[in-house]
Structure formats: structure tokens, C-alpha cells
Design a protein around this motif. Structure first.
Motif, PDB file in Angstrom:
ATOM      1  N   THR A  24       0.835  -1.205   0.000  1.00  0.00           N
ATOM      2  CA  THR A  24       0.000   0.000   0.000  1.00  0.00           C
ATOM      3  C   THR A  24       0.868   1.252   0.000  1.00  0.00           C
ATOM      4  N   SER A  25       1.900   1.241   0.818  1.00  0.00           N
ATOM      5  CA  SER A  25       2.819   2.381   0.879  1.00  0.00           C
ATOM      6  C   SER A  25       3.471   2.630  -0.480  1.00  0.00           C
ATOM      7  N   ASP A  26       3.930   1.551  -1.129  1.00  0.00           N
ATOM      8  CA  ASP A  26       4.560   1.686  -2.449  1.00  0.00           C
ATOM      9  C   ASP A  26       3.579   2.249  -3.467  1.00  0.00           C
ATOM     10  N   LEU A  27       2.342   1.773  -3.426  1.00  0.00           N
ATOM     11  CA  LEU A  27       1.321   2.237  -4.367  1.00  0.00           C
ATOM     12  C   LEU A  27       1.076   3.737  -4.209  1.00  0.00           C
ATOM     13  N   VAL A  28       0.927   4.205  -2.956  1.00  0.00           N
ATOM     14  CA  VAL A  28       0.672   5.624  -2.710  1.00  0.00           C
ATOM     15  C   VAL A  28       1.858   6.467  -3.164  1.00  0.00           C
ATOM     16  N   ARG A  29       3.073   6.022  -2.867  1.00  0.00           N
ATOM     17  CA  ARG A  29       4.253   6.793  -3.259  1.00  0.00           C
ATOM     18  C   ARG A  29       4.405   6.855  -4.781  1.00  0.00           C
ATOM     19  N   ARG A  30       4.115   5.736  -5.476  1.00  0.00           N
ATOM     20  CA  ARG A  30       4.192   5.744  -6.941  1.00  0.00           C
ATOM     21  C   ARG A  30       3.159   6.700  -7.527  1.00  0.00           C
ATOM     22  N   HIS A  31       1.954   6.685  -6.972  1.00  0.00           N
ATOM     23  CA  HIS A  31       0.900   7.585  -7.450  1.00  0.00           C
ATOM     24  C   HIS A  31       1.315   9.044  -7.238  1.00  0.00           C
ATOM     25  N   ALA A  32       1.866   9.349  -6.050  1.00  0.00           N
ATOM     26  CA  ALA A  32       2.276  10.727  -5.752  1.00  0.00           C
ATOM     27  C   ALA A  32       3.389  11.176  -6.691  1.00  0.00           C
ATOM     28  N   ALA A  33       4.305  10.259  -7.024  1.00  0.00           N
ATOM     29  CA  ALA A  33       5.410  10.604  -7.915  1.00  0.00           C
ATOM     30  C   ALA A  33       4.917  10.886  -9.335  1.00  0.00           C
ATOM     31  N   ARG A  34       3.870  10.180  -9.760  1.00  0.00           N
ATOM     32  CA  ARG A  34       3.347  10.355 -11.122  1.00  0.00           C
ATOM     33  C   ARG A  34       2.416  11.563 -11.228  1.00  0.00           C
ATOM     34  N   ASN A  35       1.949  12.063 -10.097  1.00  0.00           N
ATOM     35  CA  ASN A  35       0.980  13.160 -10.098  1.00  0.00           C
ATOM     36  C   ASN A  35       1.462  14.323  -9.240  1.00  0.00           C
ATOM     37  N   PRO A  36       2.621  14.905  -9.572  1.00  0.00           N
ATOM     38  CA  PRO A  36       3.160  15.993  -8.742  1.00  0.00           C
ATOM     39  C   PRO A  36       2.263  17.212  -8.698  1.00  0.00           C
ATOM     40  N   ALA A  37       1.392  17.366  -9.704  1.00  0.00           N
ATOM     41  CA  ALA A  37       0.510  18.552  -9.721  1.00  0.00           C
ATOM     42  C   ALA A  37      -0.454  18.547  -8.557  1.00  0.00           C
TER      43      ALA A  37
END
Length: 200
Positions: A24-37
């Protein structure tokens, strides 16, 4: 919402504080990295913790009520640069860090003052539900008495506390954290719960 479940908002940078599955942590961090806006920089803690419906997690703090046979109680003078209550007397205290409250108390007593306390010698003597400033998160202060302990208070963290001293509850220092003063008075009168700082 199912009873016993609490929902709260957390920034991706705060995930290390949570007990959360690695996937879950990895998923959230990947999403945040792809959506910096969607990331607008760090927010104040009270805003980060609040849910859209106004639910705010309460911070849990543990406090040691250490009373000698002569009735005097232990207080520490906080360092002048402390983020909380600089140059002010306060009970030995700390925040729970992925641990139960008594384990936290035992750890803090050892780390801050070199005191050794056994779990079976600890009893809850007061709970104070308090809030500092209106926008600050609420805090639940648990005051535990140690019926017996080993050691004398030592300055183990001089960057946090300048000295330890036992005070007569009838002659406490003027520069004492207000909710600590209230808690000591309530403990002396045998009251288990109090509140302070909440709007009328």
C-alpha cells in the motif's frame, strides 16, 4: 462508517509514521510521484490530519507522576529552545510511538531520566483532554503514577531538560505548564478526568 474505524488524511511523506502494508505504501508513493501537480507542498499538521468531515486524530501523550514518600513530585525544567513550553517546568512526558502507553512511559522514564520502572508498578491516575490553540490538534494526556522505581533522576537528555527537581504540590513553580498544574491538582484530589482549552 464501521464502529471502531477511524479515517484520516495523511501526506505521502507521512506514511513512515503509519502501520501500513508495504504494498500500500509503495502504491501511494508511486501515485504521488506520477501526479506531482496534486502535491502543493507541506501543509500545517492540523490541516493534514483533519478529514473533510472534521474528524481529527487526537495526539496521545504519557506523563510520569512520580511522588516520593514525603509527597513531593518530580518536574523537569525544559530547555530554552524547546518547541513546546521552553524554559518551563513540566512532568516527564513523551508521545506514543507505535507502542502502548505504559511501554512508552517506561521507555521515556529510562531515556529522559535514567529511571527504571516495571509495568506492574504503574497505575493510571489522571486523564486530561486538552487543546492548546484553537487550530491545534486535541491531545489526550495520560498521567501514570509509578508506585515504585529504581534510580534517581539524571539528566540523560540535556538538550531537552535542564534539571529535575521534586516539588511540594502546594508550592509548585510559577512557570509550570498549565495543564500539568491542573493535572497535579486533580491527582491530589483523587479526580480521574479533566478538560482544558476547549471553547465554551
Amino acid at each position: 462508517m464501521t464502529e471502531g474505524v477511524m479515517l484520516a488524511w495523511f501526506a505521502p511523506s507521512d506514511l513512515h509514521r503509519l502501520r501500513i502494508a508495504d504494498t500500500t505504501s509503495d502504491l501511494v508513493r508511486r501515485h504521488a510521484a506520477r501526479n506531482p501537480a496534486t502535491q502543493s507542498g507541506p501543509e500545517p499538521e492540523e490541516k493534514r490530519l483533519a478529514s473533510p468531515h472534521g474528524t481529527v486524530p487526537n495526539i496521545i501523550g504519557v506523563h510520569l507522576y512520580l511522588e516520593r514518600p514525603d509527597g513531593t513530585v518530580l518536574l523537569g525544567l525544559r530547555y530554552p529552545n524547546s518547541a513546546f513550553a521552553p524554559s518551563t517546568w513540566h512532568a516527564l512526558a513523551g508521545h506514543c510511538e507505535q507502542e502502548n502507553a505504559i511501554a512508552c512511559l517506561i521507555r521515556e522514564a529510562r531515556e529522559e531520566a535514567g529511571l527504571h520502572i516495571e509495568r506492574q508498578d504503574v497505575e493510571l491516575v489522571h486523564v486530561i483532554h486538552h487543546i492548546g490553540k484553537p487550530r491545534n490538534p486535541p491531545r489526550m494526556g495520560l498521567f501514570f503514577r509509578a508506585r515504585t522505581w529504581r534510580g534517581e533522576p539524571k539528566l540523560r537528555e540535556p538538550d531537552k531538560c535542564l534539571q529535575w527537581k521534586f516539588w511540594d504540590p502546594a508550592a509548585l513553580p510559577d512557570d509550570l505548564v498549565p495543564y500539568t498544574r491542573l493535572a497535579i491538582a486533580k491527582i491530589q484530589s483523587g479526580e480521574l478526568y479533566s478538560e482544558t482549552g476547549w471553547p465554551a
